[in-house]
Design an enzyme around this catalytic site. Sequence first.
Site, PDB file in Angstrom:
ATOM      1  N   GLU A 510      13.300 -33.524  -0.155  1.00 14.02           N
ATOM      2  CA  GLU A 510      13.578 -33.669   1.498  1.00 14.02           C
ATOM      3  C   GLU A 510      15.173 -33.014   1.087  1.00 14.02           C
ATOM      4  O   GLU A 510      15.753 -33.360   2.466  1.00 14.02           O
ATOM      5  CB  GLU A 510      13.255 -34.637   1.970  1.00 14.02           C
ATOM      6  CG  GLU A 510      12.078 -35.120   2.096  1.00 14.02           C
ATOM      7  CD  GLU A 510      11.756 -36.018   2.562  1.00 14.02           C
ATOM      8  OE1 GLU A 510      12.171 -36.828   3.399  1.00 14.02           O
ATOM      9  OE2 GLU A 510      10.710 -36.545   2.615  1.00 14.02           O
ATOM     10  N   GLU A 603       4.711 -36.497  -1.287  1.00 12.81           N
ATOM     11  CA  GLU A 603       5.133 -38.228  -0.023  1.00 12.81           C
ATOM     12  C   GLU A 603       3.981 -37.375   1.273  1.00 12.81           C
ATOM     13  O   GLU A 603       3.755 -36.697   1.138  1.00 12.81           O
ATOM     14  CB  GLU A 603       6.314 -38.727   0.285  1.00 12.81           C
ATOM     15  CG  GLU A 603       7.262 -38.684  -0.528  1.00 12.81           C
ATOM     16  CD  GLU A 603       8.288 -39.047   0.115  1.00 12.81           C
ATOM     17  OE1 GLU A 603       7.843 -39.812   1.633  1.00 12.81           O
ATOM     18  OE2 GLU A 603       9.585 -38.709  -0.270  1.00 12.81           O
TER      19      GLU A 603
END
Length: 911
Positions: A510, A603
């Site tokens: 991220e 995720e």
Amino acid sequence: MRTKFYLALALCVLAGLPAIGQKKAEVSTKNARIRVSLNEGWRFFKYDSASMADKLIYDVRPDVNDKNDNKVADAQPTEALKVIASQEVLKAWILPTANAFIKDPAKWHKRPAGSPGSDFAFVKPDFNDAAWQEVGLPHDWAINGPFQKGWNSEVGGGMGRLPSNGVAWYRRKFTIPKADAQKSVFLEIEGAMSYAMVWLNGSLVGGWPYGYNSWQLDLTPYIHAGEENQLAIRIDNPNNSARWYPGGGIYRNMWLCTTNPVHIGQWGTTVTTTDVSAKAATINLSAKLVNDSPADAVVEVLTELYTMDNATLKRKALVAKFPSATQTVKAGESSDCASSVTIEKPRLWGPPPSQVPNLYMAVTYIWQDNKLIDQYETRLGVRSIELDPTRGIVINGEPIRIQGVNQHHDLGALGAAFNRRAAERQLESLKELGCNAIRLSHNPPAPELLELTDQMGFLVIDEVFDSWERKKTPHDFHLIFPDWSEADTRSFIRRDKNCPSVIMWSFGNEVGEQYTGEEGAAVARRLYNFVKDEDPTRAATIAMNFAKPDMPLPKVVDVIGLNYQGEGIRNAAAYAHLKGINTPPMYDAFHAKFPEKMVVSSETASALSTRGTYLFPVTQEISAPALDSTGCDAKTQAVSAYELYTAAFGSSADKVFAAQDQHPFVCGEFVWTGWDYLGEPTPYYLARSSYSGIIDLAGFKKDRFFLYQSRWRPELPIAHILPHWNWPERVGKITPVHVFTSGDAAELFLNGKSLGRKTKAQYESRLRWDSVVYQPGELKVVAFKKGKKWAAETVKTSGEAKNLVAVADRKVLKADGKDLAFVTISFTDKNGIPVPTAQNTVTFSIDGVGEIVATDNGNPSDLESFASTTRNAYSGLCLAIVRTRKGQPGAIIVTAKSAGLTPVVIRLSSK
């Protein structure tokens, strides 16, 4: 198009070596290579505050103007701040440590003259450190607390409210025999948090700022053979440096390695395989030979291959010998020596339950002038892996669905200090769950963790960075990225490249460069090239929660890693009013844009719950955000355990399962998270630990455990009821009952009366009876599969707690000072019925040859020190962690007491 990788992988294990004494040690010269533990006999001192610390700093850091760490996890990272040093810093002396991992010699760092800090008292051999605390490694200086409370605390909820920040010193003496004066001596540190700098005998040797990487220093120029040598290590762990609990100190193992001047280098073997099948496999081994002597060396290299005992990690039968090779290594240089051997009917490494994680050991011998001068052991596993964009991961010809979880590095109440048994317990619970894969979020792990995943057959995504140039917290990795990103990337891969469990490298999570277009993609390409240069056999990926198919970043990687984007982010009606990334389901879009690349959900979920706590009313949605107005209780900082509530950017397990089932080309998922972890306590940053685990911080199963288990182990008869059935305040009120089952239908009974039979619809993962009116008594579910009775469970209303029950995960331990027993206390009423609402205070005591090192109850908002031997139970459970004493076999007797209840005693044995 398919990307195919063949691997036989290894992890260097130098076992059976003598241990160093507690305070001083003399290293034997009997073996060609001696690697001894430096874990014992350290003296430790920590400054009361960073402002009071010495000025021997690695570099200046920017001031922190915004101390708020209560930020949604997918907030956009921001640009780095520029800081100019206003005082002397030691960075220039530390940077040369990275040179071994910088490929272009023109970019190597040149060490300045002098040795900063040599006049500082703590580094001098004659400094009296007797008043300092005596500690052993691995050591986490912060884990015993105390927890810091309130919004104005120095360390906030994001980093776990524990005093991990600060500056500290470690000192220890050791000796090297005079006969070893011509040998090479190396210090190996598996992890120090962070900005570690090392002095030996008053001279600054080097260091490593990134707290998660393992590293090595050449002590040879500074060693006094035949005399005492004084090590002094400075650790500087800044506040506002992480989005989770980092721990503090030298929190992994440390080793002293002595070799002859001609030897195999650091992480110096590389093993790959070709033509892997059940009939045969070719194993290729390359060894990096290093010559630290002043003369050229002619050496003979021979490697033998052995089968290996998975349980003991000891070699067994000789399988094959690699062809020997003679090679000249020039003085002061290194060279690679490669050889291959083909073995028949190889014992393949693969993930259970359908495959077996078989291991081999390669032993490489270096001979010079008919004398053995080095011996190096490499643990390896032979297997083939294929990454198929439609079938997913294919191992040894078998498609393996990824049933994975994300794991942070802490071990709950034990903190960041690595303990093999605690890590093994986590993996055992995950294996019971049906988990077969781990994503190491978001940093390199302790080497022993990968040793365990190799043994147990887990698949691993090994990850190195949470941030690149753009920052998530003011003092995170972005501060050192320009200087250290190549060295950290290359060293992380060299250490782990031979582990059979590692199936993929991740070099970012991220990252803020998702938002900077081609500029960010250029950073990604630079890191990708480092990864592929070090290991062209494995796929490389990054985890993307913002980048879309038409952006440049996804083009860089081999595998598309999606965080939450597959099922969509804040796109459902219940989430539409929330601020932040808003993304429709993206599996199809990425698959269409990159049909040649495999897609993995790196995720998923980020569902939240507090074990055993149920709040009303219950949402009718399949997934809903955890808010004070729904699913949460701000007063108790609890999130409802109906397992329907999530982080703002997340989705329930139910929604994720449906999205995965509708997109079978996705190779599987890594749930956020397997276990709760310290720090990042979304949604309540006044708490200490996360709410996202399938298992809580103490190791107790949440209801969600049975939801995942029923999906991941469909052959296991499972029927699980929630909530508990102790609701005196809810008589006559609607109290929804949900059932998790591996069956396809179930019938619910209350006090013997059927409340109806329900069947799972397509893409449905739970059965709901949302109109049940509470009456005390007995709630029973009978599950069915293909029309036949499959499983059943009964929960009963209990009376008050009258009895304590103690259960240990293991009763026979090793007297090595490291082995642990986890003792669970629960409660029953006078009839032996469990009391799921018990909050009684429990006091633990111990007799014999053990100690209680921590207690816990799994409640994220409990700010009692982990070191306390008194603990309130939470939702009917609490835990004591017992450790053996080194070299002291015998009985260990643990007693638990609670006011008004009969004490309970459990006996353990240390051998």
